[in-house]
Each structure stands twice: as structure tokens, then as C-alpha cells.
Design a protein around this motif. Sequence first.
Motif, PDB file in Angstrom:
ATOM      1  N   ASN A  69       3.964  -3.753  -3.974  1.00 12.97           N
ATOM      2  CA  ASN A  69       4.999  -3.153  -3.648  1.00 12.97           C
ATOM      3  C   ASN A  69       5.273  -1.296  -4.264  1.00 12.97           C
ATOM      4  OD1 ASN A  69       8.006  -1.760  -3.779  1.00 12.97           O
ATOM      5  ND2 ASN A  69       8.981  -3.954  -3.862  1.00 12.97           N
TER       6      ASN A  69
ATOM      7  N   LYS B 166       7.120   0.138  -5.123  1.00 11.43           N
ATOM      8  CA  LYS B 166       7.786   0.720  -5.985  1.00 11.43           C
ATOM      9  C   LYS B 166       7.902   0.705  -7.309  1.00 11.43           C
ATOM     10  CE  LYS B 166      11.285   3.202  -3.743  1.00 11.43           C
ATOM     11  NZ  LYS B 166      11.956   4.434  -4.017  1.00 11.43           N
ATOM     12  N   THR B 167       7.389  -1.026  -7.555  1.00 10.64           N
ATOM     13  CA  THR B 167       6.224  -0.705  -8.618  1.00 10.64           C
ATOM     14  C   THR B 167       5.253  -0.867  -8.994  1.00 10.64           C
ATOM     15  OG1 THR B 167       6.340  -3.364  -8.477  1.00 10.64           O
ATOM     16  CG2 THR B 167       7.880  -2.648  -8.768  1.00 10.64           C
TER      17      THR B 167
ATOM     18  N   PHE C  92       5.680  -8.679  -0.732  1.00 15.27           N
ATOM     19  CA  PHE C  92       5.156  -7.299  -1.960  1.00 15.27           C
ATOM     20  C   PHE C  92       5.173  -7.838  -3.058  1.00 15.27           C
ATOM     21  CE2 PHE C  92       6.795  -4.169   1.396  1.00 15.27           C
ATOM     22  CZ  PHE C  92       6.007  -3.276   1.785  1.00 15.27           C
ATOM     23  N   GLU C  93       4.296  -8.200  -3.188  1.00 15.59           N
ATOM     24  CA  GLU C  93       4.435  -8.413  -4.624  1.00 15.59           C
ATOM     25  C   GLU C  93       3.950  -7.019  -5.710  1.00 15.59           C
ATOM     26  OE1 GLU C  93       3.396 -11.119  -6.287  1.00 15.59           O
ATOM     27  OE2 GLU C  93       3.096 -12.772  -4.322  1.00 15.59           O
ATOM     28  N   THR C  94       4.356  -7.517  -6.929  1.00 14.95           N
ATOM     29  CA  THR C  94       4.710  -6.431  -8.008  1.00 14.95           C
ATOM     30  C   THR C  94       3.920  -5.415  -8.347  1.00 14.95           C
ATOM     31  OG1 THR C  94       5.462  -7.649 -10.028  1.00 14.95           O
ATOM     32  CG2 THR C  94       7.634  -6.811  -8.399  1.00 14.95           C
TER      33      THR C  94
END
Lengths: 332, 258
Positions: A147, A149-150, A190-192
Motif C-alpha cells: 500500500n 499509503k503505508t 494491499f499489504e501494509t
Amino acid sequence: MHKLLSAAVAALAIGSAPVLAQPTDLLNASYDIAREIFAAQNEAFVPVYEAETGTAVTINQSHAGTSTQARAILEGLPADVVTFNQVTDVERLVEGGFVSDDWQSEFPNNASPFYSLPAFLVRGGNPKNITDWGDLARDDVQVIFPNPKTSGNGRYTYLAARAWANEEFGGDEAQVEEYLTKLFSNVPVFETGGRGATTAFTERQLGDVLITFEAEVLSVRDQLGAENYQPVIPSVSLLSEFPVAIVDQVVDNRGSRDLAKAYLDFLYTTEGQEIAAGHNHRVNDETVAAAHAGTFPEVRLVTVEDEFGGWAQVTEEHFADGGLLDRVFLNQ
Amino acid sequence: MIYLTLIIVLPIMAMLLKVGGMGLEEFWRIVASNRAFAAYRVTISAALLATAFNGAFGLLLAWVLTRYEFPGKRMLDALVDLPFALPTAVAGLVLVTLFSNTGWYGQLLEPNGIKVNYTLVGIAIAMFFTSVPFVVRTVQPVLEEVEGGLEEAAATLGASRWQVFTRVIWPTILPAFMAGCVLSFARSLGEFGAVVFIAGNLPGLTEVVSLLIFIRLDEYNYEAAAAMAFVMLLLAFAALLLTNALQVWQTHYANRNG
């Protein structure tokens, strides 16, 4: 209540008083998939440092997404040095007054001892015939990456895909976004973090292609067998720097500056560069790079500065809430 | 009181202060965005699913543990608390492995078209796993205290087993049962570790509120994170008020009939 509070304040004051003796331990806050490389660097550094100074030291490692690490330091994690995979997260520490603003000139190569690039890993024999970024938007292809985002790793992937698309579509923003939207809709999960994505691809057999740093791609191939997984290096990718910095506020407080400096310097020595290359990272030391040339295919690399106008602009335009990343992320 | 203030009230105050720093308009923009709404929807529906399952399964388990003697009973009793002791991230990893298409459960389910990983069902299962002790552990002691004499009396007066259960036992354990369910619901709302592994984390589809809060923090957007946390706090409070109201009503009901 009052008494209790003042007692607590007093205790805190004592706790944070500068320690005068030079500490013999050091905390390196690093990113998710750097466990192995720093475990190896630490093992090599300790005897070298002991031979030079006569002091036996312990290097502790802490790993998570770099944004998480930066936030932890802002909130008091006493890390002496950071070894991140994103300039922006070090910049946060500069803003917070933890790192001096000339940190990129403190060490060679923009304070990046080694580098890598987003690359692909496909299953043995490349059954879906994936050769470049364009294939990732096909209907029959499922793509795994963390992801954005992360994960810094995910952000590099997004930027690298965009850099390719910018060229492919001659800078036509509508077409670039259409491509990216298609790419994102091909992602089943989506893995983080980067390691989570690798696990999803290898252990759980999700997806047809994993996008992650070339270093991770090659390491997976080495560990799980060249017949099961093969790397695919795209025609163009993004230079991914792994910036290092001394956390001034922490080392000044603990008196560990010399140790921290020696540790980060070690990453640039022939031995340190050799270890980095052995862990599939590209290095700038010419002799070491030449010795490992067979491992790393030629690839055209664009930089965040040239392609996107620098990290500050990237953060604002792409990664902020409601930015360009959200546009493709949420339009799936 | 000081303990509670230091450990619970002050942290909540600190969070409220962060939220208080933003205007009402800004707050509303954050907590009512499409993405946030999708996250609430996913989180609440999964938590409801998990709680429904938990209610049925937890009650059954409490019943078996109090009413029957069998080999391995102590073992089973201890096993109930395992989800509390286990790091939830470990639980998440184990579940996602079990339900993957090569895992023990997944290889049986997926050929039949049942997909668990990266769906709402998967999220609910992770929540169920981490909150199962709540119902069992709140119902169990009450069930143990239900007087055998009362049941015998009812039976002597001609009540069937079903009547004994619905008229005598059920009203006694109902408040505890409801309290357990609400606790399990509240816990499920906030679960992070177990859920991120099995959720898939696709924005709008399988992104839960706790992950969205985490993402906001990674964007260094503390206010937005606090605003969403505040919404979750309100939900948790509402849930707890509901249990209290139910319990008050239950006491009145019991007294009137007593």
C-alpha cells in the motif's frame, strides 16, 4: 494529585539528563525489508569498531515502515541513526528538529550508501509473459505491491509506474491516470509493508507479479529458487535512494555521536559496500560495483528530482490526502 | 479514581484536545468523506457479523462449560482465553494462512466459491477470533449461579426443558449475555492487528477504520486520525450506554415478574 505530578516531573527530569559516559550501544531505526542487510552490516561492524577503539558495542535494530519509524522518533524512540528508504521521512525529522537540515551533505551520495529500483518478480518460466510496465495493466494480470499509503516501497512503485507512463503516453495526464487506475484495479490485496507483499506473493501464491525493490526481488529468487521465481527488470525504473542520517537530538543527549558516525561511515567502506552488494543492493563504490556487475542488469533510471521536481513537490502533489495517488487509488 | 483518570480519562482528553483544534467544518469533512464512510460501513458490518456469531457460539460454549463434565474440559476452559493472550497480529497471520487457497480451510472452501481472505467474511472471522472470550466469560459465571432448585421447581410444576430455558434461565442470563455481546462488538470495531492481514486493505472495499487511522498517522495527519478515533469513541460509548439501558430495563422486567 499535585504532589504526584511534581514527583513525576522530577523523575522525568532526572531520566532525561545527559548521560556523560560514551554508551556502548546504538539503535538503528530502519525500514521493513532491511532486516537481513543490517544484521549482516552490524555483525561486520562490531569487530572493526572494537579493533579501532577497543570498545565492544551492541547495535540494536528496529524495523517498520519508515513513516512509522519517523513518527516513533518524533514521539521519543531514542534511535541514534536512521537508515530509511525515503527522503521525505528524514525530512520530517528535520522539521521536528531531530536531524540537522544539511544531513544530505554529511555523507556521500546524498547520504545514500546504496540504492535500488522497483523491479518485478514473476513465477518460474514467466507464464504470463510479463516484460515491462505496460503488461501490468492487462486484464489477465494480477499485481502485488504494498500500500503506497503505508509503505515507502509502495510509493516508489507508484512513482516508477508513473514515470514509465509519462514517457509512454507523452505526458498525457488523462492516459497516465487511466493506466495507473487499471494497474491499481489489478491489485487483489494491499499489504501494509514490503515484506508482507513478498509473503503474499510467495507463501500465499497471490498474483502473477510482485513489484518491490530489486534487492528484495533478487533475494527472493536466491532463497526460493531460480526455477520457481524469476526477476524481470523493466526498461525504465526509478532510482530508489536509501538515505541515512544521524539523529542529532538523540546522539547529543546520549553522547553517542562518534559511534553513530563510525557506524554510518562503515556502510561506505569497501567491506560495507561489499555486504550491501551481497544483499543485492546496487552500490557506488566502483570496484565493488564492477565485481558484482553480473548481478545487476543495465537499466535506465530516472530520479525523483528530474521526473517529479523533488520529494517536497511529490509529497504535496501525489501523496497528500486528496492528491494524485488518491485519484487513482479511489477510482478503481 | 486517580488510576482511572491517569490511564483512561487523560488519554481521551488528549485526543479530544487534538480534535478540538480543528473547526467543525474541517472535522465534518474528514469524518464524513466517502472513504471514511466506506470504512465505517465495512467495520460495522463485519463487527455485527462477528458479534452475531459470537453470541450464538459463545453462549453454547458457556453452556457446555458449566453444565457438562467431560475429559479435557479444563483444557477447553483455558483455550477460551487464548485469543486474549495471543498477539492479534499472530492470529491474523495464522488465519490468513489457513484461509489462503493452499491453506487447510481455504483449499476446501475456495473450490466451492467461498472466498474468505480479503473479503468482509474474512474481516468478520478475524474479529470473531479476537473477541470470542467476551461472551463466554460474561455468561459463564451467571450461568453457574442459576440455582438448580429453581430449575427443579419449574420442572416439577410441569415445565418442559424448553420452557425452563426460555422462562427461567434465559431471563437470568440475558443482561450478562447482552453485555458480553456489546463488549465483543466494541472490541471488534477497534481490532487492528488481526484484521489488517486478512482484510485486503482495498480503499472503499475492505479498508477498516483502524487502518484508515493508521494511514492518516503515516501521512502525519494527526488531526484526521484523532477525528476518526473520536467517531469510534462515540460509537463505543453508544454501545456501552445501550448495554446499560438494556440492563436497567432487564432489572425492571425481572422485578415486576418476581
